[in-house]
Design a protein around this motif. Structure first.
Motif, mmCIF file in Angstrom:
data_model
loop_
_atom_site.group_PDB
_atom_site.id
_atom_site.type_symbol
_atom_site.label_atom_id
_atom_site.label_comp_id
_atom_site.label_asym_id
_atom_site.label_seq_id
_atom_site.Cartn_x
_atom_site.Cartn_y
_atom_site.Cartn_z
ATOM 1 N N ASP A 125 0.833 -1.207 0.000
ATOM 2 C CA ASP A 125 0.000 0.000 0.000
ATOM 3 C C ASP A 125 0.869 1.259 0.000
ATOM 4 O O ASP A 125 0.505 2.274 -0.618
ATOM 5 N N LEU A 126 1.997 1.219 0.701
ATOM 6 C CA LEU A 126 2.889 2.377 0.714
ATOM 7 C C LEU A 126 3.504 2.611 -0.662
ATOM 8 O O LEU A 126 3.648 3.760 -1.102
ATOM 9 N N ARG A 127 3.877 1.533 -1.332
ATOM 10 C CA ARG A 127 4.415 1.682 -2.682
ATOM 11 C C ARG A 127 3.354 2.249 -3.625
ATOM 12 O O ARG A 127 3.631 3.162 -4.423
ATOM 13 N N ASN A 128 2.149 1.700 -3.548
ATOM 14 C CA ASN A 128 1.089 2.171 -4.426
ATOM 15 C C ASN A 128 0.749 3.637 -4.166
ATOM 16 O O ASN A 128 0.455 4.394 -5.104
ATOM 17 N N ALA A 129 0.809 4.046 -2.901
ATOM 18 C CA ALA A 129 0.550 5.449 -2.585
ATOM 19 C C ALA A 129 1.629 6.343 -3.186
ATOM 20 O O ALA A 129 1.343 7.437 -3.695
ATOM 21 N N ALA A 130 2.864 5.870 -3.159
ATOM 22 C CA ALA A 130 3.948 6.653 -3.768
ATOM 23 C C ALA A 130 3.776 6.738 -5.278
ATOM 24 O O ALA A 130 3.975 7.807 -5.877
ATOM 25 N N TYR A 131 3.409 5.625 -5.902
ATOM 26 C CA TYR A 131 3.192 5.644 -7.346
ATOM 27 C C TYR A 131 2.027 6.561 -7.710
ATOM 28 O O TYR A 131 2.052 7.225 -8.760
ATOM 29 N N ALA A 132 1.006 6.588 -6.868
ATOM 30 C CA ALA A 132 -0.140 7.451 -7.138
ATOM 31 C C ALA A 132 0.227 8.926 -7.115
ATOM 32 O O ALA A 132 -0.439 9.754 -7.754
ATOM 33 N N LEU A 133 1.277 9.269 -6.396
ATOM 34 C CA LEU A 133 1.741 10.654 -6.356
ATOM 35 C C LEU A 133 2.662 10.999 -7.529
ATOM 36 O O LEU A 133 3.163 12.123 -7.617
ATOM 37 N N GLY A 134 2.895 10.029 -8.399
ATOM 38 C CA GLY A 134 3.688 10.291 -9.591
ATOM 39 C C GLY A 134 5.163 9.986 -9.464
ATOM 40 O O GLY A 134 5.939 10.387 -10.329
ATOM 41 N N THR A 135 5.580 9.290 -8.427
ATOM 42 C CA THR A 135 6.991 8.973 -8.262
ATOM 43 C C THR A 135 7.390 7.812 -9.161
ATOM 44 O O THR A 135 6.566 6.972 -9.538
ATOM 45 N N THR A 136 8.657 7.766 -9.499
ATOM 46 C CA THR A 136 9.195 6.627 -10.239
ATOM 47 C C THR A 136 9.498 5.478 -9.273
ATOM 48 O O THR A 136 9.407 5.631 -8.043
ATOM 49 N N HIS A 137 9.875 4.360 -9.851
ATOM 50 C CA HIS A 137 10.195 3.194 -9.018
ATOM 51 C C HIS A 137 11.359 3.507 -8.077
ATOM 52 O O HIS A 137 11.313 3.197 -6.878
ATOM 53 N N PHE A 138 12.401 4.109 -8.621
ATOM 54 C CA PHE A 138 13.561 4.432 -7.798
ATOM 55 C C PHE A 138 13.207 5.454 -6.718
ATOM 56 O O PHE A 138 13.671 5.353 -5.577
ATOM 57 N N GLN A 139 12.414 6.457 -7.061
ATOM 58 C CA GLN A 139 12.014 7.455 -6.071
ATOM 59 C C GLN A 139 11.186 6.830 -4.951
ATOM 60 O O GLN A 139 11.339 7.200 -3.785
ATOM 61 N N ALA A 140 10.311 5.892 -5.316
ATOM 62 C CA ALA A 140 9.512 5.211 -4.293
ATOM 63 C C ALA A 140 10.405 4.400 -3.354
ATOM 64 O O ALA A 140 10.191 4.382 -2.137
ATOM 65 N N ILE A 141 11.421 3.751 -3.920
ATOM 66 C CA ILE A 141 12.345 2.983 -3.075
ATOM 67 C C ILE A 141 13.134 3.907 -2.163
ATOM 68 O O ILE A 141 13.289 3.638 -0.962
ATOM 69 N N ARG A 142 13.611 5.022 -2.708
ATOM 70 C CA ARG A 142 14.474 5.926 -1.938
ATOM 71 C C ARG A 142 13.702 6.674 -0.856
ATOM 72 O O ARG A 142 14.223 6.865 0.255
ATOM 73 N N THR A 143 12.486 7.098 -1.146
ATOM 74 C CA THR A 143 11.753 7.963 -0.218
ATOM 75 C C THR A 143 10.760 7.233 0.665
ATOM 76 O O THR A 143 10.361 7.766 1.706
ATOM 77 N N VAL A 144 10.354 6.028 0.272
ATOM 78 C CA VAL A 144 9.316 5.315 1.028
ATOM 79 C C VAL A 144 9.823 3.975 1.556
ATOM 80 O O VAL A 144 9.782 3.698 2.753
ATOM 81 N N VAL A 145 10.315 3.132 0.642
ATOM 82 C CA VAL A 145 10.641 1.755 1.016
ATOM 83 C C VAL A 145 11.824 1.702 1.976
ATOM 84 O O VAL A 145 11.755 1.076 3.040
ATOM 85 N N ILE A 146 12.923 2.360 1.610
ATOM 86 C CA ILE A 146 14.128 2.285 2.446
ATOM 87 C C ILE A 146 13.909 2.897 3.834
ATOM 88 O O ILE A 146 14.323 2.304 4.837
ATOM 89 N N PRO A 147 13.272 4.082 3.972
ATOM 90 C CA PRO A 147 13.032 4.595 5.331
ATOM 91 C C PRO A 147 12.203 3.658 6.197
ATOM 92 O O PRO A 147 12.476 3.519 7.396
ATOM 93 N N VAL A 148 11.208 2.994 5.607
ATOM 94 C CA VAL A 148 10.382 2.076 6.389
ATOM 95 C C VAL A 148 11.170 0.821 6.762
ATOM 96 O O VAL A 148 11.042 0.295 7.866
#
Length: 293
Positions: A172-195
């Protein structure tokens, strides 16, 4: 009648639940007591005898009163070099396996190989480092060889811990990041890795503590001696560490205060491992406070 049977079953389940809970609490208490007993036994013998001179003096081969200065420095130096090599590669490999690698038979075989390498005895990595640095490149027993061999030892565990930590992040966190227009790498850097950072730091703590107390790899790749200098940054110098020195003092040393040196060295070794875990936990506390805000 059926209500009576259900009541009896519920009562029996509650009794077994309490018994199981008590057993788990008892096992936890036994393990904690064992850990505290080991720590108290080691630290109480060595810490009261410690002095600043012991930590910075050179070792003595015959006379009493030697220190552990070069070995302590080599321990930190080799640990830092090994982490500089293993953390980027291991964490990057774990992220790749979790986020980019396709789900096919080759990936599954690769994952099994990484898991198998995590359980390989450390002396095997020591023999590998000996074959590469001492025999193939003919540079002898050096700090560089010990650091790279320790990095080889840490890589499989770091990769697996990172992969599992990244996979545990809710989609759900990844999908929320994608919904905001982030790329795969941006989602990993800003969402996945901090969690996933808490589990990743835990893995780094495990490999750092293991590397600092490792002896078999260092004996075969860095040797049983030092250059004789307190601060020797030469990568091609011999790199006896504190764990190796502890083994040497206990088994082969002829100085009259070998027992006292061993007790103090063991206390320093345990204390530093605890300190390493504490230092790596500080970013976790900061990260958790940021996430709660």
């Amino acid at each position: 009648m059926n209500g009576f049977k259900i009541s009896r079953q519920n009562t029996r389940s509650l009794i077994w639940d309490r018994i199981a809970t008590g057993c788990f609490y008892g096992l936890g208490a036994v393990i904690m007591l064992l850990i505290f007993w080991l720590l108290f036994t080691i630290l109480s013998k060595g810490l009261p005898q410690l002095s600043w001179d012991f930590l910075i003096k050179l070792p003595e081969e015959i006379d009493a009163g030697g220190g552990i200065g070069p070995m302590l420095f080599n321990s930190f130096y080799i640990l830092a070099l090994s982490l500089l090599i293993s953390i980027p590669i291991g964490v990057g490999a774990g992220i790749y396996m979790a986020e980019y690698a396709p789900n096919n038979r080759f990936t599954e075989v690769l994952r099994i190989c990484v898991e198998s390498l995590s359980s390989v005895p450390s002396i095997v990595f020591g023999l590998l480092g000996l074959a590469i640095f001492a025999e193939y490149f003919d540079v002898g027993l050096t700090i560089l060889g010990g650091a790279v061999s320790l990095a080889f030892l840490n890589l499989p565990m770091l990769a697996r811990v990172t992969e599992e930590a990244v996979r545990a992040v809710p989609n759900d966190l990844r999908n929320a990041a994608y919904a905001l227009g982030t790329t795969h790498f941006q989602a990993i850097r800003t969402v996945v890795i901090p969690v996933a950072m808490q589990a990743i730091i835990t893995g780094i703590c495990l490999v750092a503590g293991r590397a600092f107390g490792e002896s078999a790899v260092i004996i075969l790749t860095a040797g049983l001696s030092t250059s004789g200098e307190m601060w020797d940054f030469n990568l091609f110098s011999p790199g006896e560490t504190l764990a190796v020195h502890l083994w040497y003092v206990q088994s082969e040393a002829i100085v009259e205060d070998a027992r006292q040196i061993a007790d103090k060295s063991a206390a320093v070794l345990v204390f530093v491992v605890l300190l390493i875990n504490l230092v790596f936990r500080v970013p976790l506390w900061i990260n958790n406070r940021k996430l709660k805000k």
